[in-house]
Design an enzyme around this catalytic site. Sequence first.
Site, PDB file in Angstrom:
ATOM      1  N   CYS A  65       0.822  -1.217   0.000  1.00  0.00           N
ATOM      2  CA  CYS A  65       0.000   0.000   0.000  1.00  0.00           C
ATOM      3  C   CYS A  65       0.853   1.263   0.000  1.00  0.00           C
ATOM      4  O   CYS A  65       0.497   2.260  -0.633  1.00  0.00           O
ATOM      5  CB  CYS A  65      -0.931  -0.006   1.209  1.00  0.00           C
ATOM      6  SG  CYS A  65      -2.210  -1.264   1.136  1.00  0.00           S
TER       7      CYS A  65
ATOM      8  N   CYS B 169      15.013   0.768   0.359  1.00  0.00           N
ATOM      9  CA  CYS B 169      14.026   0.972  -0.711  1.00  0.00           C
ATOM     10  C   CYS B 169      13.066   2.060  -0.227  1.00  0.00           C
ATOM     11  O   CYS B 169      13.390   2.817   0.685  1.00  0.00           O
ATOM     12  CB  CYS B 169      13.298  -0.331  -1.041  1.00  0.00           C
ATOM     13  SG  CYS B 169      12.288  -0.971   0.311  1.00  0.00           S
TER      14      CYS B 169
END
Length: 353
Positions: free
Chosen positions: A188, A316
Amino acid sequence: MEPEFLRYSCQIALPGFSEATQRRLQNARVLVVGAGGLGCPAAQYMAAAGIGTLGIADFDVVSVSNLHRQILFTPADAGKKKALLASERLQAQNPGIKVIAHDVRVTSQNVMELISHYDIIVDGTDNFDTRYLLNDAGVLAGKPVVYGAIYQFEGQVAVWNIKNENETRSPNYRDLFPEVDSTQIPNCAEGGVIPTIAGIVGCMQANEVIKYITKTGELLAGKILIFDAQSMQSRIIKIGEVSHTHIGRLKETIIAPTVSVEELKNQIAGNSVRLVDVRTERERDEFDIGGEHIPLDELDGYIDDLDKAINTVFYCSTGKRSGEAVKDIRKKYPDACVFSLDGGLKAWIELGD
């Protein structure tokens, strides 16, 4: 009507419902794993409905980016433990039930003991490792799992591992998705999610739990409901009546060790860390904090050549892909000195660079 049931008078008035039905809810024990976008609304409505014992398992803390969909929390809760906060607020919502906080990371080492105290499990997780773990544990323990998943504008709901009349079991998650490469599926935080879909799917999960306990309605067993919040259309896809997947044991949980933003900044200042960015080239062009660039889908070709003794931190956007990178390396080299940046660049930016 018994005085303790007055708050439930509207549901007791339902056709087919009664004080005896409410007593079933009162005697039930439900475990919610994940106090996030799905777990918050599911737990709230189960608490309101009078589920007698409600367990909340989560090892995470609240972050500001959670608040648009995790409705049990406020800005003042940032950095605090989700399981403890959620349990405190649910208990205040309904003092007549028992809410138990499990501030633990659910792993292959503790999951069987954890679920042994409950009748049914609500999967409110946001990662595939824990989702498969709960599914497999539910199958081994003979307990149903109410599955929910959301992404962008879409949600899914199903009920796994229900006992059929002939003693077989309905399909489980592995019957639908035998294996998933989680590195190829954004979460999400990376792909986005409309907050209302979390509430819709979480409430559907609570509804399935109530139906199961009270023996009313038709469960989403042997099928999966897919809901599109943009078109407001839903469809049900039939999977089958019986599970054809054999699960003999749990897979060992490999936990990716992490470093915090503050720890990483200290290591960078001391020139004692190697950084590896596992995002795509496009993401790196927009912003990076230095280090080498090895996209996650190319990492397999570099694992054997990495110096496992050097302190290496992978990063990331959110920590999901870097966590997968670290787990992949540790599966092959358990003693490798590799870590994932907790919260990823999102946390780095929130704390200021």
